[in-house]
Design a protein around this motif. Structure first.
Motif, PDB file in Angstrom:
ATOM      1  N   LEU A 270       0.851  -1.185   0.000  1.00 50.06           N
ATOM      2  CA  LEU A 270       0.000   0.000   0.000  1.00 50.06           C
ATOM      3  C   LEU A 270       0.887   1.235   0.000  1.00 50.06           C
ATOM      4  O   LEU A 270       1.882   1.285   0.728  1.00 50.06           O
ATOM      5  CB  LEU A 270      -0.908   0.022   1.234  1.00 50.06           C
ATOM      6  CG  LEU A 270      -1.919  -1.124   1.361  1.00 50.06           C
ATOM      7  CD1 LEU A 270      -2.647  -1.032   2.697  1.00 50.06           C
ATOM      8  CD2 LEU A 270      -2.912  -1.096   0.211  1.00 50.06           C
ATOM      9  N   ALA A 271       0.535   2.224  -0.814  1.00 54.31           N
ATOM     10  CA  ALA A 271       1.315   3.463  -0.900  1.00 54.31           C
ATOM     11  C   ALA A 271       0.450   4.643  -0.515  1.00 54.31           C
ATOM     12  O   ALA A 271      -0.739   4.700  -0.850  1.00 54.31           O
ATOM     13  CB  ALA A 271       1.874   3.651  -2.314  1.00 54.31           C
ATOM     14  N   GLY A 272       1.033   5.601   0.202  1.00 51.87           N
ATOM     15  CA  GLY A 272       0.336   6.819   0.589  1.00 51.87           C
ATOM     16  C   GLY A 272       1.322   7.930   0.844  1.00 51.87           C
ATOM     17  O   GLY A 272       2.498   7.681   1.133  1.00 51.87           O
ATOM     18  N   GLU A 273       0.857   9.171   0.720  1.00 55.28           N
ATOM     19  CA  GLU A 273       1.720  10.328   0.920  1.00 55.28           C
ATOM     20  C   GLU A 273       1.500  10.906   2.311  1.00 55.28           C
ATOM     21  O   GLU A 273       0.364  11.029   2.769  1.00 55.28           O
ATOM     22  CB  GLU A 273       1.438  11.390  -0.149  1.00 55.28           C
ATOM     23  CG  GLU A 273       1.725  10.912  -1.570  1.00 55.28           C
ATOM     24  CD  GLU A 273       1.606  12.026  -2.598  1.00 55.28           C
ATOM     25  OE1 GLU A 273       1.896  13.192  -2.255  1.00 55.28           O
ATOM     26  OE2 GLU A 273       1.222  11.742  -3.746  1.00 55.28           O
ATOM     27  N   LEU A 274       2.604  11.262   2.964  1.00 59.59           N
ATOM     28  CA  LEU A 274       2.524  11.905   4.271  1.00 59.59           C
ATOM     29  C   LEU A 274       2.037  13.347   4.103  1.00 59.59           C
ATOM     30  O   LEU A 274       2.339  13.991   3.105  1.00 59.59           O
ATOM     31  CB  LEU A 274       3.901  11.901   4.938  1.00 59.59           C
ATOM     32  CG  LEU A 274       4.444  10.529   5.343  1.00 59.59           C
ATOM     33  CD1 LEU A 274       5.852  10.682   5.917  1.00 59.59           C
ATOM     34  CD2 LEU A 274       3.546   9.833   6.349  1.00 59.59           C
ATOM     35  N   PRO A 275       1.269  13.840   5.067  1.00 57.29           N
ATOM     36  CA  PRO A 275       0.910  13.204   6.339  1.00 57.29           C
ATOM     37  C   PRO A 275      -0.368  12.370   6.283  1.00 57.29           C
ATOM     38  O   PRO A 275      -0.720  11.710   7.253  1.00 57.29           O
ATOM     39  CB  PRO A 275       0.712  14.409   7.261  1.00 57.29           C
ATOM     40  CG  PRO A 275       0.187  15.480   6.353  1.00 57.29           C
ATOM     41  CD  PRO A 275       0.883  15.276   5.028  1.00 57.29           C
ATOM     42  N   GLU A 276      -1.108  12.374   5.134  1.00 55.89           N
ATOM     43  CA  GLU A 276      -2.400  11.708   5.093  1.00 55.89           C
ATOM     44  C   GLU A 276      -2.287  10.192   5.212  1.00 55.89           C
ATOM     45  O   GLU A 276      -3.264   9.517   5.567  1.00 55.89           O
ATOM     46  CB  GLU A 276      -3.145  12.084   3.812  1.00 55.89           C
ATOM     47  CG  GLU A 276      -3.597  13.531   3.777  1.00 55.89           C
ATOM     48  CD  GLU A 276      -4.461  13.839   2.567  1.00 55.89           C
ATOM     49  OE1 GLU A 276      -4.363  13.084   1.577  1.00 55.89           O
ATOM     50  OE2 GLU A 276      -5.218  14.816   2.610  1.00 55.89           O
ATOM     51  N   ALA A 277      -1.107   9.627   4.906  1.00 51.87           N
ATOM     52  CA  ALA A 277      -0.940   8.182   5.047  1.00 51.87           C
ATOM     53  C   ALA A 277      -1.071   7.731   6.499  1.00 51.87           C
ATOM     54  O   ALA A 277      -1.437   6.578   6.764  1.00 51.87           O
ATOM     55  CB  ALA A 277       0.421   7.756   4.496  1.00 51.87           C
ATOM     56  N   LEU A 278      -0.786   8.619   7.448  1.00 54.48           N
ATOM     57  CA  LEU A 278      -0.814   8.221   8.855  1.00 54.48           C
ATOM     58  C   LEU A 278      -2.223   7.832   9.307  1.00 54.48           C
ATOM     59  O   LEU A 278      -2.415   6.726   9.837  1.00 54.48           O
ATOM     60  CB  LEU A 278      -0.229   9.334   9.728  1.00 54.48           C
ATOM     61  CG  LEU A 278       1.208   9.746   9.382  1.00 54.48           C
ATOM     62  CD1 LEU A 278       1.697  10.814  10.356  1.00 54.48           C
ATOM     63  CD2 LEU A 278       2.135   8.551   9.384  1.00 54.48           C
ATOM     64  N   PRO A 279      -3.253   8.669   9.126  1.00 54.65           N
ATOM     65  CA  PRO A 279      -4.589   8.209   9.498  1.00 54.65           C
ATOM     66  C   PRO A 279      -5.134   7.138   8.563  1.00 54.65           C
ATOM     67  O   PRO A 279      -5.903   6.267   8.980  1.00 54.65           O
ATOM     68  CB  PRO A 279      -5.437   9.485   9.436  1.00 54.65           C
ATOM     69  CG  PRO A 279      -4.707  10.396   8.510  1.00 54.65           C
ATOM     70  CD  PRO A 279      -3.255  10.093   8.711  1.00 54.65           C
ATOM     71  N   GLY A 323       9.721  22.752   3.740  1.00 60.97           N
ATOM     72  CA  GLY A 323      10.650  22.410   4.823  1.00 60.97           C
ATOM     73  C   GLY A 323      10.002  21.793   6.031  1.00 60.97           C
ATOM     74  O   GLY A 323      10.665  21.553   7.038  1.00 60.97           O
ATOM     75  N   LEU A 324       8.699  21.509   5.983  1.00 58.16           N
ATOM     76  CA  LEU A 324       7.990  20.917   7.120  1.00 58.16           C
ATOM     77  C   LEU A 324       7.886  19.415   6.910  1.00 58.16           C
ATOM     78  O   LEU A 324       7.299  18.963   5.924  1.00 58.16           O
ATOM     79  CB  LEU A 324       6.589  21.537   7.258  1.00 58.16           C
ATOM     80  CG  LEU A 324       6.554  23.054   7.464  1.00 58.16           C
ATOM     81  CD1 LEU A 324       5.114  23.549   7.480  1.00 58.16           C
ATOM     82  CD2 LEU A 324       7.258  23.421   8.770  1.00 58.16           C
ATOM     83  N   SER A 325       8.445  18.644   7.823  1.00 53.43           N
ATOM     84  CA  SER A 325       8.516  17.199   7.656  1.00 53.43           C
ATOM     85  C   SER A 325       7.563  16.476   8.600  1.00 53.43           C
ATOM     86  O   SER A 325       7.492  16.782   9.795  1.00 53.43           O
ATOM     87  CB  SER A 325       9.951  16.710   7.908  1.00 53.43           C
ATOM     88  OG  SER A 325      10.009  15.302   7.828  1.00 53.43           O
ATOM     89  N   ALA A 326       6.858  15.488   8.058  1.00 57.00           N
ATOM     90  CA  ALA A 326       6.012  14.609   8.867  1.00 57.00           C
ATOM     91  C   ALA A 326       6.729  13.326   9.226  1.00 57.00           C
ATOM     92  O   ALA A 326       6.135  12.437   9.841  1.00 57.00           O
ATOM     93  CB  ALA A 326       4.718  14.288   8.113  1.00 57.00           C
ATOM     94  N   ALA A 327       8.015  13.217   8.864  1.00 51.75           N
ATOM     95  CA  ALA A 327       8.760  11.990   9.148  1.00 51.75           C
ATOM     96  C   ALA A 327       8.834  11.676  10.645  1.00 51.75           C
ATOM     97  O   ALA A 327       8.679  10.512  11.036  1.00 51.75           O
ATOM     98  CB  ALA A 327      10.159  12.076   8.542  1.00 51.75           C
ATOM     99  N   PRO A 328       9.082  12.654  11.530  1.00 50.40           N
ATOM    100  CA  PRO A 328       9.102  12.320  12.959  1.00 50.40           C
ATOM    101  C   PRO A 328       7.786  11.724  13.445  1.00 50.40           C
ATOM    102  O   PRO A 328       7.783  10.763  14.217  1.00 50.40           O
ATOM    103  CB  PRO A 328       9.406  13.664  13.627  1.00 50.40           C
ATOM    104  CG  PRO A 328      10.129  14.459  12.598  1.00 50.40           C
ATOM    105  CD  PRO A 328       9.494  14.063  11.299  1.00 50.40           C
ATOM    106  N   ALA A 329       6.667  12.271  12.980  1.00 52.91           N
ATOM    107  CA  ALA A 329       5.365  11.724  13.379  1.00 52.91           C
ATOM    108  C   ALA A 329       5.173  10.319  12.827  1.00 52.91           C
ATOM    109  O   ALA A 329       4.590   9.450  13.497  1.00 52.91           O
ATOM    110  CB  ALA A 329       4.243  12.641  12.895  1.00 52.91           C
ATOM    111  N   ALA A 330       5.677  10.071  11.620  1.00 52.19           N
ATOM    112  CA  ALA A 330       5.566   8.738  11.033  1.00 52.19           C
ATOM    113  C   ALA A 330       6.367   7.724  11.834  1.00 52.19           C
ATOM    114  O   ALA A 330       5.896   6.615  12.116  1.00 52.19           O
ATOM    115  CB  ALA A 330       6.042   8.773   9.576  1.00 52.19           C
TER     116      ALA A 330
END
Length: 392
Positions: A270-279, A323-330
Motif C-alpha cells: 500500500l502506498a500513501g503520501e505523508l501526512p495523510e498516510a498516517l490516518p 521544509g515541514l517534515s512529517a517523518a518524525p510523526a511517522a
C-alpha cells in the motif's frame, strides 16, 4: 520464504533471473542516453512551440505508461493540467484495449502516447481521433510498429523507443524496469521545449549518470550489508509494505514501487503520501498485521507454521514541501506500535546526518532525486522477486 543466501551469490541471482530483470534495472542509465539521442534525431530539440498547451493527455498500456503519466502529472501539473486516459476493454491484451479522447479535447491540447508494444489498434484509433480534433500528438513506441508509423503519417511527432543494449524487444524485455526511462525520457525532452518541465539535455545526462551510480551501489556483486536495494528486499520479506512518501517527487516513486512489487514480485503493498498516510494506514498498525498482533501463546511450537505477515513501514523521502517534515510523526506512530520501519532517501541526504530534520538540502535536481529513488526501489523489487522465487 526469502532465500537470504541467494542475495549474496551473484551467480545464483543470474541463474534465477530468467527475464533479465537485473540487467534491465542496470541498463536504465544507458536507456536514458539512447532515448535522448532518439528524441534529438526525431526533431525534438528543434521544436519551437508557440505557447503552452491547455492540457496534456497521456495514454498507454501497463505499469510503465501509468508511471509515466504519474510522473509527468507531478512534474508538470503545476503549469498545465495533466490527465491520463484510462484504457477500457474486455482483456488487457493489446488488441482488446481502447482509449478515447474527452469531449473537450481540441487544437490547444497535447496528446502523449507511450507504449513498449506499439501494436495496439486502440492507440492507432486514438491518434487518428486526435488528428481529426486538431490535437498535437507525440508518441514513443518501438520503431516500425503500426503505432509509430500511424503517428508519423498523421503529421505527429513519432519518437522511436530506445531498445535494450543486449536484446531485441520481447514481451518480458519490454516490461522490464528500464522500459520506464525509454518511454519517459523523450517526453521530458519535449516538455522541456514547451517550458513545462526543466529537463534540458545536461539535466537528462545527469539523470543517466545518477542511474548509473545507483546501479553500481545496488548491483548483484555488492553485498547486502552495503547494498540499499538488497537490504530493503531482505527487510520486506514476509511483510506487508506500507510505503509512505514525503516530498512531491517521492509520491510517484512510492506508487511505482507498490506496482512493481505486485507485478514482478507478486507482493501486495500500500502506498500513501505523508501526512495523510498516517490516518489512512493507522488501523493497520493496531490490528493483526502489527508486531504485537498475535494473541496466542508466545511459547508454542511454531516450526511447522507459516510465518505471519506483518506490516512494515517504508519511508521514501525527498525534500518536504515548505521544509515541514512529517517523518518524525511517522516514526513515532510506527515505532509506538512496534512496527519496523525502513527509510530511503537520495544518497546525499542520507549522508548528511548533521542537518536538522526537515531542513536537509541535497545536491541535484528533483529529477535526479526521483531517478535515484526509482532505481533503488526497482532493484529492491527485483531482488525480492528473485530471492523468493517470484520471477519466472
Amino acid at each position: 520464504m526469502l532465500d537470504d543466501s541467494l542475495l549474496d551469490t551473484p551467480e545464483a541471482l543470474a541463474r534465477a533471473d530468467r527475464r533479465g530483470l537485473l540487467r534491465g534495472a542496470a541498463e536504465a542509465g544507458a536507456r536514458v542516453r539512447t532515448a535522448v539521442r532518439h528524441a534529438d534525431e526525431a526533431g525534438v530539440s528543434q521544436l519551437r512551440p508557440e505557447g503552452r498547451p491547455r492540457a496534456i493527455l497521456i495514454a498507454g498500456p501497463g505499469a510503465a505508461a501509468a508511471c509515466v503519466a504519474d510522473l509527468i502529472a507531478t512534474l508538470a501539473g503545476g503549469a498545465c493540467p495533466v490527465t491520463r486516459l484510462q484504457p477500457t476493454g474486455v482483456a488487457p491484451a493489446a488488441g482488446a484495449l481502447r482509449w478515447s479522447l474527452p469531449g473537450w479535447a481540441g487544437p490547444v491540447d497535447l496528446l502523449l502516447i507511450a507504449t513498449p508494444d506499439g501494436t495496439e489498434p486502440g492507440l492507432e484509433l486514438l491518434a487518428e481521433q486526435a488528428y481529426r480534433r486538431g490535437c498535437s500528438v507525440t508518441s514513443v513506441a518501438p520503431a516500425g510498429t503500426p503505432l509509430h508509423e500511424t503517428v508519423g503519417a498523421k503529421h505527429g511527432l513519432a519518437v522511436p523507443m530506445a531498445k535494450s543494449l543486449y536484446a531485441e524487444y520481447e514481451e518480458g524485455a519490454a516490461a522490464g524496469p528500464d522500459a520506464l526511462w525509454a518511454l519517459l525520457t523523450p517526453l521530458l525532452a519535449l516538455l522541456d521545449r514547451a517550458g513545462l518541465v526543466e529537463a534540458a539535455p545536461d539535466t537528462l545526462q545527469k539523470i543517466a549518470d545518477r542511474l548509473d551510480s545507483t546501479a553500481e551501489r545496488c548491483g548483484p556483486a555488492i553485498a547486502t550489508y552495503s547494498n540499499p536495494a538488497k537490504t530493503l528486499a531482505a527487510e520486506l520479506a514476509e511483510s506487508l509494505p506500507l510505503i509512505w512518501t514525503e516530498g512531491p517527487p517521492a509520491g510517484p516513486v512510492g506508487r511505482r514501487f507498490a506496482a512493481m512489487l505486485a507485478e514482478i514480485a507478486g507482493r501486495a503493498a500500500l502506498a500513501g503520501e505523508l501526512p495523510e498516510a498516517l490516518p489512512a494506514h493507522g488501523a493497520l498498525l493496531t490490528g493483526d498485521l502489527a508486531a504485537g498482533g498475535d494473541p496466542d501463546d508466545f511459547f508454542r511450537d511454531r516450526v511447522d507454521e507459516a510465518q505471519a505477515l506483518r506490516a512494515r513501514v517504508v519511508l521514501l523521502r525527498d525534500r518536504p514541501t515548505g521544509g515541514l517534515s512529517a517523518a518524525p510523526a511517522a516514526r513515532e506512530l510506527a515505532l509506538g506500535h512496534d512496527v519496523a520501519i525502513s527509510e530511503l532517501m537520495p544518497h546525499e541526504d542520507a549522508q548528511d546526518s548533521q542537518q536538522s530534520e526537515g531542513s536537509q538540502q541535497s545536491e541535484g535536481s528533483d529529477l535526479e532525486h526521483l531517478a535515484e529513488l526509482i532505481a533503488v526501489t526497482d532493484f529492491a523489487a527485483v531482488y525480492l522477486a528473485l530471492a523468493s522465487g517470484g520471477s519466472s
